[in-house]
Structures are given as structure tokens and as C-alpha cells.
Design a protein around this motif. Sequence first.
Motif, short mmCIF file in Angstrom:
data_model
loop_
_atom_site.label_atom_id
_atom_site.label_comp_id
_atom_site.label_asym_id
_atom_site.label_seq_id
_atom_site.Cartn_x
_atom_site.Cartn_y
_atom_site.Cartn_z
N THR A 108 45.99 -4.26 33.57
CA THR A 108 45.72 -3.91 32.17
C THR A 108 44.84 -4.96 31.50
N VAL A 109 44.20 -4.52 30.43
CA VAL A 109 43.34 -5.42 29.64
C VAL A 109 44.19 -6.53 29.03
N ASP A 110 45.36 -6.18 28.52
CA ASP A 110 46.23 -7.19 27.91
C ASP A 110 46.62 -8.28 28.91
N GLU A 111 46.93 -7.82 30.13
CA GLU A 111 47.29 -8.81 31.15
C GLU A 111 46.10 -9.74 31.46
N LYS A 112 44.92 -9.08 31.58
CA LYS A 112 43.70 -9.89 31.84
C LYS A 112 43.53 -10.94 30.74
N LYS A 113 43.71 -10.48 29.48
CA LYS A 113 43.53 -11.36 28.33
C LYS A 113 44.55 -12.52 28.38
N ALA A 114 45.82 -12.14 28.62
CA ALA A 114 46.90 -13.15 28.63
C ALA A 114 46.67 -14.17 29.75
N MET A 115 46.32 -13.67 30.93
CA MET A 115 46.13 -14.58 32.06
C MET A 115 44.87 -15.45 31.86
N GLY A 116 43.81 -14.78 31.30
CA GLY A 116 42.57 -15.54 31.02
C GLY A 116 42.86 -16.68 30.08
N GLN A 117 43.67 -16.37 29.04
CA GLN A 117 44.01 -17.41 28.07
C GLN A 117 44.84 -18.53 28.73
#
Length: 333
Positions: A51-60
Motif C-alpha cells: 500500500t501507499v501508506d506502508e510505502k510512506k511509513a517505511m520511507g519515513q
Amino acid sequence: MIEDISAARDVALAAVAGAQTVDLLDQFVAEHLGKRGPLASLKARLGALPTVDEKKAMGQALNEATSAVSAAADAHRAVLAAVERRAQLAGERMDLTEFRRPPARGHAHLVTEAWERLEDVFIGLGFKVAEGPEIETDWYNFEALNMPPSHPARSMWDTLFVEHGAPGSTVLRTHTSPVQARVMTTQEPPIYVVAPGRVFRNETADATHMPVFHQIEGLVVDRGISFADLAGTIEAFTRAFFGSGFTSRLRPSFFPFTEPSAEFDIRRPDGSWLELGGCGMVHPNVLAACGIDPEEWGGFAFGFGIDRMAKEYHGVDDLREMYSNDVRFIEQF
Ligand code: FA5
């Protein structure tokens, strides 16, 4: 994945903290934050997240881990750089203690010191300082002092002659007494002068004699001067120069330019005597030769050896030591 990121960050932080040198630190930073490092490979896995949210969270989380490692590396680098700089400075330090020693200071020659102190003492007694030339005419050195040509008393001084003018007419002054005549022919009484200076005699050096040495002459011309004034002046000077434990005495003697004449000695505190110089009442013939009326004016004169005084003052055994320029001797004073 979040555990992987935390683990990679902790490993990187531990490596950074354990680095002992700036070079090693840079190497660890490159390994852990570089393109092929664990955080970079985790970043490559972002794309596979569902998911996009997961990508965002992991990227952060990855960015925070990278920033934390960078910040820790910067802080540790500053500490290591300071330590390395201190070590470098300590290694390059030069031993300059040799130059920190105060530079050795010399001092005036013992005779010069005595000469200056004598001037001070006599100026304190009301005398002025006069001087005359070291190369003198026969007239000033002998004739004006009541020693006409071929007077037997001339042999009291082993005279050195200078080849100038008529043979025998120019001498290296054998004493400072010619300054008496120079002062009396140019100044009106009352006269109160001392004249320190260098004198020359054809003598072999020994413990108490030098061929070149120094005397100080004293001359007083005034009305009503008596032998008691002479004795009192010598006593006052002896105590002022040597100290109150010293005293002086006069013994009958002969000089052609004084009548009566005396030699004076200094008594040391241990009771022994040191012969210092000659003195007496200025001979009427000397006053007359210098244009001063002996009926109106009278005076006294004295002359003594400065080298012998300095020798005595410093307890030196041999006059020659004072002219040897041996540093081991000079440094004692
Ligand atoms: C004189 O030279 C007289 N002009 C002194 C004088 C002055 C008498 C005024 C009367 C009035 P004399 O030759 O004794 O005197 O020398 C005086 C002193 O000089 C001696 O007592 C001694 O202290 C010193 N002296 C003499 N010869 C030497 C020498 N070769 N080396 C070092 N000191 C010397």
C-alpha cells in the motif's frame, strides 16, 4: 520491515560509535549509508510494499534512520577530530625550554663599577668631576707639579714616553695629578674636584701592580683649608665607600707637589692595613705655577689606585685576575 530498519540503524549506530579514527568513521558511514549499504537495500524493497501508506511509513522510517546515523556520525567525527588534533599538536611540540632561560646579563668591569661608586661618593661630599687627557705634556705631568726637568723625584714614576714633539716632551700620564694643574689653570678657586682616569707606568704586572691602571685624584683649593680637612675627607670617603667597619690613617711621606705629604692606608675590620694612595697640602710652588696666589689660597690633594680599591672591595687576591677576562672569574661578581 520496520524491525529490519531498526536493526540496520542500530548496527550502523554501533559501528559509528565504535570508530576510533575519522578515517574509520568515514569508512563505516560509507558502508552503512552508501548505495550498497543495508539501509539502501531496504529502500529498494519499498516498491514491493502493497500500500501507499506502508510505502510512506517505511520511507519515513528509513529517512529517520539515515538522519540518525548521519547525526551520530557528525557528532562523533567532531570528537575524533578534536582528539586527533590534540595528538598532532602534542607530537609536533618543540622543546623550547632552552630559550626560556633568562638571557645571561653582563655587568660593568669591577674597576668601572668602583670608579662610578667613587664618583657618587665624592659628588655626595660636594665635589665635581674633572678629567684630563691620557697623553700628557711633560709640563702638566711633572713640571707644573714642582718637578723641573731632571728633578730626581721624576724617577718615582717609571714613565712611558710618546714619540711626539721634542724628545721627552710627551708622556703617557703616570698619575692623575696633572689634572690638578689643568683644573687650576682653567678654574678660579674655590675648587672641589675629583678626577678619575687611566694612567700608565713602565712596570711589570704582579699581584698589586699593573702597567695600565686607574687612579682618582682629589683637589681642594679654598681659603683656610687645613690638614684636618684632608684627614676628615679621607676618613669620610673611606666609611662611605667601604662601610663603617673601615677606618683610615695617614703616614708621613714625600711627594714634590704636596707639603706636608702623607700616604694613607685603610684599616680593614680584621685590623690589617691596605696602602691606598698619597696626599698632602698643595705645594705653594704648584699653586703659583698654575696662577693661583699661595698667599691667599691653600688646598689639599690626594690620589689613589681604583684598581686596588676594587680588588680590596671584592676580596680579589691578584690584580691580574681582574683583567684576565675569564668568564668563570667574572661570573662571581
Ligand atoms: C701618585 O701617583 C701620586 N700622584 C698620588 C698623590 C696625589 C700624592 C695627590 C699626593 C697628592 P703613587 O705613585 O704612590 O702616587 O700612586 C698612588 C696609588 O696608585 C698607589 O698607592 C696605588 O694604590 C696605586 N698604584 C700605583 N702604582 C700602581 C700599579 N702599578 N698598579 C696598580 N695600582 C698602582
